[in-house]
Design a protein around this motif. Structure first.
Motif, PDB file in Angstrom:
ATOM      1  N   TYR A  22      33.350   8.699 -25.044  1.00 47.13           N
ATOM      2  CA  TYR A  22      33.040   9.361 -26.312  1.00 47.13           C
ATOM      3  C   TYR A  22      33.280   9.593 -26.363  1.00 47.13           C
ATOM      4  CZ  TYR A  22      28.120   7.069 -24.676  1.00 47.13           C
ATOM      5  OH  TYR A  22      26.873   6.045 -24.244  1.00 47.13           O
ATOM      6  N   ALA A  23      33.958  11.144 -26.279  1.00 46.30           N
ATOM      7  CA  ALA A  23      34.454  12.138 -26.480  1.00 46.30           C
ATOM      8  C   ALA A  23      35.529  13.112 -25.100  1.00 46.30           C
ATOM      9  CB  ALA A  23      34.121  13.315 -27.238  1.00 46.30           C
ATOM     10  N   ASP A  24      36.776  13.248 -25.347  1.00 50.20           N
ATOM     11  CA  ASP A  24      37.477  14.212 -24.507  1.00 50.20           C
ATOM     12  C   ASP A  24      38.063  15.636 -24.956  1.00 50.20           C
ATOM     13  OD1 ASP A  24      38.316  14.512 -22.376  1.00 50.20           O
ATOM     14  OD2 ASP A  24      39.132  12.571 -22.295  1.00 50.20           O
ATOM     15  N   PHE A  25      38.613  16.669 -24.312  1.00 45.07           N
ATOM     16  CA  PHE A  25      39.167  17.918 -24.927  1.00 45.07           C
ATOM     17  C   PHE A  25      40.689  16.653 -24.817  1.00 45.07           C
ATOM     18  CE2 PHE A  25      36.704  19.111 -21.038  1.00 45.07           C
ATOM     19  CZ  PHE A  25      35.692  20.145 -21.087  1.00 45.07           C
ATOM     20  N   ASP A  26      41.015  18.428 -25.792  1.00 48.47           N
ATOM     21  CA  ASP A  26      43.044  17.886 -26.029  1.00 48.47           C
ATOM     22  C   ASP A  26      43.352  18.699 -26.026  1.00 48.47           C
ATOM     23  OD1 ASP A  26      44.613  17.312 -27.508  1.00 48.47           O
ATOM     24  OD2 ASP A  26      43.478  16.365 -28.587  1.00 48.47           O
ATOM     25  N   ASP A  27      44.840  19.150 -24.646  1.00 45.31           N
ATOM     26  CA  ASP A  27      45.091  20.315 -24.970  1.00 45.31           C
ATOM     27  C   ASP A  27      46.335  20.928 -25.914  1.00 45.31           C
ATOM     28  OD1 ASP A  27      47.090  17.896 -24.964  1.00 45.31           O
ATOM     29  OD2 ASP A  27      47.683  18.564 -22.531  1.00 45.31           O
ATOM     30  N   ALA A  28      46.147  19.363 -26.776  1.00 43.41           N
ATOM     31  CA  ALA A  28      47.013  19.959 -28.178  1.00 43.41           C
ATOM     32  C   ALA A  28      46.200  20.845 -29.160  1.00 43.41           C
ATOM     33  CB  ALA A  28      47.736  18.403 -28.522  1.00 43.41           C
ATOM     34  N   THR A  29      45.075  21.052 -28.869  1.00 44.17           N
ATOM     35  CA  THR A  29      43.949  22.038 -29.942  1.00 44.17           C
ATOM     36  C   THR A  29      43.861  22.959 -29.767  1.00 44.17           C
ATOM     37  OG1 THR A  29      42.756  21.259 -32.032  1.00 44.17           O
ATOM     38  CG2 THR A  29      42.092  20.596 -30.304  1.00 44.17           C
ATOM     39  N   PHE A  53      37.245  19.143 -29.978  1.00 40.87           N
ATOM     40  CA  PHE A  53      36.807  18.036 -29.188  1.00 40.87           C
ATOM     41  C   PHE A  53      37.724  16.339 -29.948  1.00 40.87           C
ATOM     42  CE2 PHE A  53      34.321  20.563 -26.635  1.00 40.87           C
ATOM     43  CZ  PHE A  53      33.999  19.910 -25.769  1.00 40.87           C
ATOM     44  N   ARG A  54      38.967  15.622 -29.040  1.00 41.66           N
ATOM     45  CA  ARG A  54      38.679  14.621 -30.083  1.00 41.66           C
ATOM     46  C   ARG A  54      37.707  13.327 -29.625  1.00 41.66           C
ATOM     47  NH1 ARG A  54      43.207  12.795 -25.077  1.00 41.66           N
ATOM     48  NH2 ARG A  54      44.331  14.084 -26.335  1.00 41.66           N
ATOM     49  N   TRP A  55      36.841  12.973 -30.345  1.00 38.19           N
ATOM     50  CA  TRP A  55      36.497  11.584 -30.222  1.00 38.19           C
ATOM     51  C   TRP A  55      37.309  10.020 -30.604  1.00 38.19           C
ATOM     52  CZ3 TRP A  55      31.116  11.889 -29.629  1.00 38.19           C
ATOM     53  CH2 TRP A  55      31.060  14.302 -29.804  1.00 38.19           C
ATOM     54  N   TYR A  56      36.230   9.098 -29.320  1.00 36.75           N
ATOM     55  CA  TYR A  56      37.130   8.541 -29.638  1.00 36.75           C
ATOM     56  C   TYR A  56      36.140   7.031 -29.949  1.00 36.75           C
ATOM     57  CZ  TYR A  56      39.466   9.662 -25.846  1.00 36.75           C
ATOM     58  OH  TYR A  56      40.441  10.632 -24.923  1.00 36.75           O
ATOM     59  N   THR A  57      36.109   5.539 -30.123  1.00 38.34           N
ATOM     60  CA  THR A  57      35.639   4.700 -31.295  1.00 38.34           C
ATOM     61  C   THR A  57      33.945   4.529 -30.796  1.00 38.34           C
ATOM     62  OG1 THR A  57      37.037   3.296 -30.864  1.00 38.34           O
ATOM     63  CG2 THR A  57      35.153   2.009 -31.774  1.00 38.34           C
ATOM     64  N   LYS A  58      33.857   4.536 -29.545  1.00 31.22           N
ATOM     65  CA  LYS A  58      31.784   4.686 -29.572  1.00 31.22           C
ATOM     66  C   LYS A  58      31.447   6.188 -29.741  1.00 31.22           C
ATOM     67  CE  LYS A  58      32.600   2.778 -24.330  1.00 31.22           C
ATOM     68  NZ  LYS A  58      31.937   2.400 -23.849  1.00 31.22           N
ATOM     69  N   GLY A  59      32.151   6.636 -29.560  1.00 33.89           N
ATOM     70  CA  GLY A  59      31.900   8.547 -30.103  1.00 33.89           C
ATOM     71  C   GLY A  59      31.635   8.601 -31.453  1.00 33.89           C
ATOM     72  N   VAL A  60      32.752   7.861 -31.464  1.00 31.44           N
ATOM     73  CA  VAL A  60      32.279   7.907 -33.332  1.00 31.44           C
ATOM     74  C   VAL A  60      31.298   7.320 -33.970  1.00 31.44           C
ATOM     75  CG1 VAL A  60      33.220   7.440 -35.874  1.00 31.44           C
ATOM     76  CG2 VAL A  60      34.621   8.726 -33.300  1.00 31.44           C
ATOM     77  N   LEU A  61      31.377   6.101 -32.738  1.00 27.67           N
ATOM     78  CA  LEU A  61      30.143   5.050 -33.659  1.00 27.67           C
ATOM     79  C   LEU A  61      28.245   5.731 -33.214  1.00 27.67           C
ATOM     80  CD1 LEU A  61      29.035   2.196 -34.434  1.00 27.67           C
ATOM     81  CD2 LEU A  61      29.657   1.554 -32.366  1.00 27.67           C
ATOM     82  N   ILE A  62      28.741   6.243 -32.182  1.00 30.27           N
ATOM     83  CA  ILE A  62      27.242   6.906 -32.472  1.00 30.27           C
ATOM     84  C   ILE A  62      27.177   8.095 -32.999  1.00 30.27           C
ATOM     85  CG2 ILE A  62      26.102   8.867 -30.912  1.00 30.27           C
ATOM     86  CD1 ILE A  62      27.068   7.638 -28.715  1.00 30.27           C
ATOM     87  N   LYS A  63      28.246   9.043 -33.986  1.00 28.84           N
ATOM     88  CA  LYS A  63      27.782   9.698 -34.387  1.00 28.84           C
ATOM     89  C   LYS A  63      27.613   9.644 -36.074  1.00 28.84           C
ATOM     90  CE  LYS A  63      31.186  13.097 -34.492  1.00 28.84           C
ATOM     91  NZ  LYS A  63      32.272  13.882 -34.322  1.00 28.84           N
ATOM     92  N   ASN A  64      28.406   8.805 -36.260  1.00 24.16           N
ATOM     93  CA  ASN A  64      27.664   8.264 -37.845  1.00 24.16           C
ATOM     94  C   ASN A  64      26.029   7.161 -37.252  1.00 24.16           C
ATOM     95  OD1 ASN A  64      30.236   8.381 -38.911  1.00 24.16           O
ATOM     96  ND2 ASN A  64      31.541   6.115 -38.506  1.00 24.16           N
ATOM     97  N   LEU A  65      26.178   6.907 -36.546  1.00 25.08           N
ATOM     98  CA  LEU A  65      24.571   6.422 -36.850  1.00 25.08           C
ATOM     99  C   LEU A  65      23.504   7.472 -36.658  1.00 25.08           C
ATOM    100  CD1 LEU A  65      24.781   3.634 -33.650  1.00 25.08           C
ATOM    101  CD2 LEU A  65      24.039   3.429 -35.743  1.00 25.08           C
ATOM    102  N   ILE A  66      23.877   8.432 -36.173  1.00 26.35           N
ATOM    103  CA  ILE A  66      22.824   9.643 -36.537  1.00 26.35           C
ATOM    104  C   ILE A  66      23.278  10.183 -37.899  1.00 26.35           C
ATOM    105  CG2 ILE A  66      22.820  12.150 -35.809  1.00 26.35           C
ATOM    106  CD1 ILE A  66      24.403  11.373 -32.655  1.00 26.35           C
ATOM    107  N   ARG A  67      24.279   9.916 -38.350  1.00 22.60           N
ATOM    108  CA  ARG A  67      24.354  11.112 -39.782  1.00 22.60           C
ATOM    109  C   ARG A  67      23.931   9.807 -40.973  1.00 22.60           C
ATOM    110  NH1 ARG A  67      29.896  11.454 -43.862  1.00 22.60           N
ATOM    111  NH2 ARG A  67      29.291  11.923 -45.380  1.00 22.60           N
TER     112      ARG A  67
END
Length: 690
Positions: A264-271, A276-290
């Motif tokens: 769904y999501a993960d840490f990003d050591d470059a920020t 967080f960085r968000w992957y496809t399934k996490g973005v899908l959940i976020k969009n559904l909630i929106r």
């Protein structure tokens, strides 16, 4: 404000000539200070001149703290050396007994200078423009250094200041010890100088009986006892909300491994940490909630807006609000100006309200904004995965109401909507009401009706008086696997922001001056409801994962079908049924039901176990029999239901595809749909991010 502090042996200053057309009046041409002098170079920045008395007091406090650091430094070194001596003595004794032989004794620390040098005899406050690119252009900036000096003198310090607006020569002789050079960033903080009023916590039972629990005093909390009759969940909730620290625990939160496992999501050591960085399934959940929350707000009668994510610090209306949270802000520099990244949408939204022509007959007006980005620079010790992070997404509604009675009626409606949202998300929460003693006495009946409407005990916090902009605040916290709470939806009755000004510290503070107008030319300042109907999107996902982890031995883990990235998974017993499986895959996705196909060359048992570990709500199995009968066999996951004898699924054999679709449609009725990206529709083509 920026401060550069130099501990010097003697200090002198000489005026050379005017640097501005109206330099600060200063009778002396030179200033000679003998002894050990703390020279404090000061840059007064754009936001500081909102109130020079406040920023001057803050600067004086920083200078006093720095003096204490210098003067107590030898004592601290002495204390550390005592600890080192004690450690070395213990180490020697252990080594004589044959232990810790590879460990070396610690060396004692030595001061760079004689202890007598760590003293401050005098203070020189010196205006120094070169510490910042964002200096205040207001005339009152020149009064800051004299004010700091005056404040320090009042407390017995031998303090002086150098004049503003002159070319000057100066001489310093930095003593060069460990704390002889210091830098301080002092953000304007409009915090009350008084200790927050002692609050009282009470527990309200479903029968409306009230239990006095404790006060906010630490001794009272220490002695507080939660009645035994309450459930473990409620006791954990009270402990987290009232009795324990809000900082992140040392143990890694359960949701972190789950969000990584499910991609769904993960840490990003470059920020920056907490982003967080968000992957496809996490973005899908976020969009559904929106989609879901937005639909609910439209049904409730809200209108849409979208405001910028940054704003200037030169607007005093915005500064009055921002400076209450100085540690939370991210600064953004652009050319010769600087901006703040918003930590809530209120700032520019309320600025917009102040420019609107608001008609009384249109009230109440709910205004919904989907805050795609909000930024809060939480402290490192407060960060806790998706529970507490630095960049988040917040569905937010602000409702303009004519007066308190209208705001109360609207509050009741929004309470029901928020409860429905949490129920549809599948989240168990608790209730907290925070209010003033006066508002509680005047509105106790309807508040008790709300609190007891769910048949669960709740928490009340009562303040002797209002200490912030709201007179009542409603919160719905959720419990983590480790017993930590985090608030999701909230609503606040704001009686301050719409005013033209408020009185604070004896001074008038500019507010937004929002007005409504009636047909007969009457006007008034609206009461504003601050309602986050669901809470931050990231925290919702935190709650879903933590709730599953908390109850994994009691309930079937998973996320409700409408919100699950993969709603159905079809799998064939052998390759002979693959064409039929492909047809089912096509038909379900055509109906906008997110289905994937486990087309791996694996045994059916392994495929089923994979679907189980991925919490897939519907697992569709097709074999020779199903192909012949044009049917399917289904394992329906019992998400959220009690776990009995390890059973996680209901088996439904040999039903038509039409009936299966009908079952799924019941789970999805009235809820938003989002398509599953094509690469995720087959396990053989599914993209892996980890």
């Amino acid at each position: 404000m920026k401060l550069l502090l130099i501990h010097s042996k003697n200090a002198s200053m000489e005026k050379k000539g005017k640097a501005t057309s109206k330099p600060q009046e200063y009778k002396k041409k030179t200033l000679e200070l003998e002894g050990k002098v703390l020279v404090c170079f000061v840059s007064v920045e754009d936001q500081d001149t909102f109130d020079i008395n406040i920023i001057s007091n803050q600067a004086a406090d920083e200078i006093k703290n720095s003096i204490e650091l210098i003067e107590t430094f030898p004592e601290k070194i002495e204390e550390q050396n005592k600890e080192i001596t004690k450690f070395n003595k213990g180490l020697k004794a252990a080594q004589e007994r044959g232990f810790r032989k590879n460990e070396n004794p610690r060396a004692k620390k030595k001061l760079l200078l004689d202890p007598a040098q760590y003293k401050v005899d005098k203070i020189l406050v010196y205006p120094w423009a070169h510490l910042s690119n964002f200096l205040s252009q207001e005339k009152t900036a020149q009064d800051v250094c004299p004010t700091i000096s005056k404040l320090l003198k009042k407390e017995g310090y031998d303090a002086y200041y150098s004049p503003f607006g002159w070319y000057k020569a100066f001489n310093l002789n930095c003593l060069g010890h460990e704390v002889a050079e210091m830098y301080r960033d002092v953000p304007l903080a409009l915090l009350s100088t008084e200790v927050r009023a002692k609050s009282v916590f009470k527990i309200v039972n479903p029968d409306k009986s009230i239990v006095d629990f404790c006060t906010s005093d630490e001794e009272s909390k220490k002695n507080a006892k939660i009645p035994k009759k309450y459930s473990k969940d409620f006791k954990d909730f009270i402990t987290s909300e009232v009795l324990s620290s809000r900082e992140a625990g040392k143990q890694e939160p359960a949701h972190i491994k789950l969000m990584q496992k499910f991609e769904y999501a993960d840490f990003d050591d470059a920020t920056d940490a907490g982003n967080f960085r968000w992957y496809t399934k996490g973005v899908l959940i976020k969009n559904l909630i929106r989609d879901y929350v937005e639909n609910k707000m439209v049904e409730m009668g809200a209108i849409y807006v979208d405001t910028p994510i940054m704003y200037t610090v030169k607007n005093k209306k915005l500064t009055a609000q921002t400076a209450r949270f100085p540690a939370k802000t991210y600064w953004l520099h652009s050319g010769n100006n600087r901006y703040l990244l918003r930590f809530a949408c209120d700032f520019l939204l309320f600025n917009m309200f102040s420019q609107m022509h608001i008609r009384e007959e249109h009230l109440p007006i709910p205004v919904y904004e989907y805050e795609t980005y909000a930024f809060r620079r939480e402290q490192a010790g407060e960060l806790a995965g998706l529970r507490r992070l630095r960049t988040f997404t917040m569905p937010d509604t602000h409702t303009l109401c004519r007066d308190i009675p209208q705001s109360v009626e609207e509050f009741k409606k929004q309470f029901l909507v928020s409860n429905q949202i949490l129920n549809d998300l599948g989240l168990k929460s608790f209730m907290v009401i925070r209010t003033t003693e006066k508002f509680w006495e005047e509105h106790k009946d309807w508040i008790l009706e709300i609190i007891t409407s769910e048949g669960e005990p709740s928490l009340i916090e009562l303040w002797p008086e209002r200490y912030y902009y709201f007179i009542l605040k409603y919160e719905r916290p959720v419990l983590s696997a480790q017993g930590k709470t985090a608030c999701l939806c909230t609503n606040q009755i704001d009686v301050e922001s719409a005013q033209d000004f408020i009185t604070q510290y004896g001074e008038k503070r500019m507010k937004y001056n929002i007005n409504w107008h009636s047909k007969d030319n009457k006007t008034g300042h609206p009461v504003i409801l601050h309602n986050s109907p669901s809470g931050a999107v990231e925290r919702i996902i935190w709650g879903l994962l933590e709730t599953s982890a908390r109850y994994e031995k009691e309930k079937v883990t998973g996320i409700k079908t409408w919100l699950s990235p993969i709603q159905c998974r079809v799998m064939a017993i052998s390759q002979k049924e693959s064409d039929y499986a492909e047809e089912i895959l096509y038909q379900l996705n055509k109906k906008n039901i997110r289905c994937d196909y486990d087309d791996r060359d694996e045994k059916i048992g392994k495929k089923i176990r994979t679907a189980e570990t991925e919490w897939v709500p519907y697992t569709i199995i097709v074999g020779n029999k199903e192909v012949e009968n044009k049917t399917v066999s289904v394992r329906k996951r019992l998400i959220g239901q009690p776990l009995v004898d390890g059973k996680t699924n209901d088996q439904i054999n040999d039903i038509s595809l039409k009936k299966l679709i009908s079952l799924i449609e019941k789970d999805l009725k009235g809820l938003p749909r989002r398509a599953l990206p094509i690469p995720f529709q087959r396990l053989s083509t599914r993209i892996s991010f980890r």
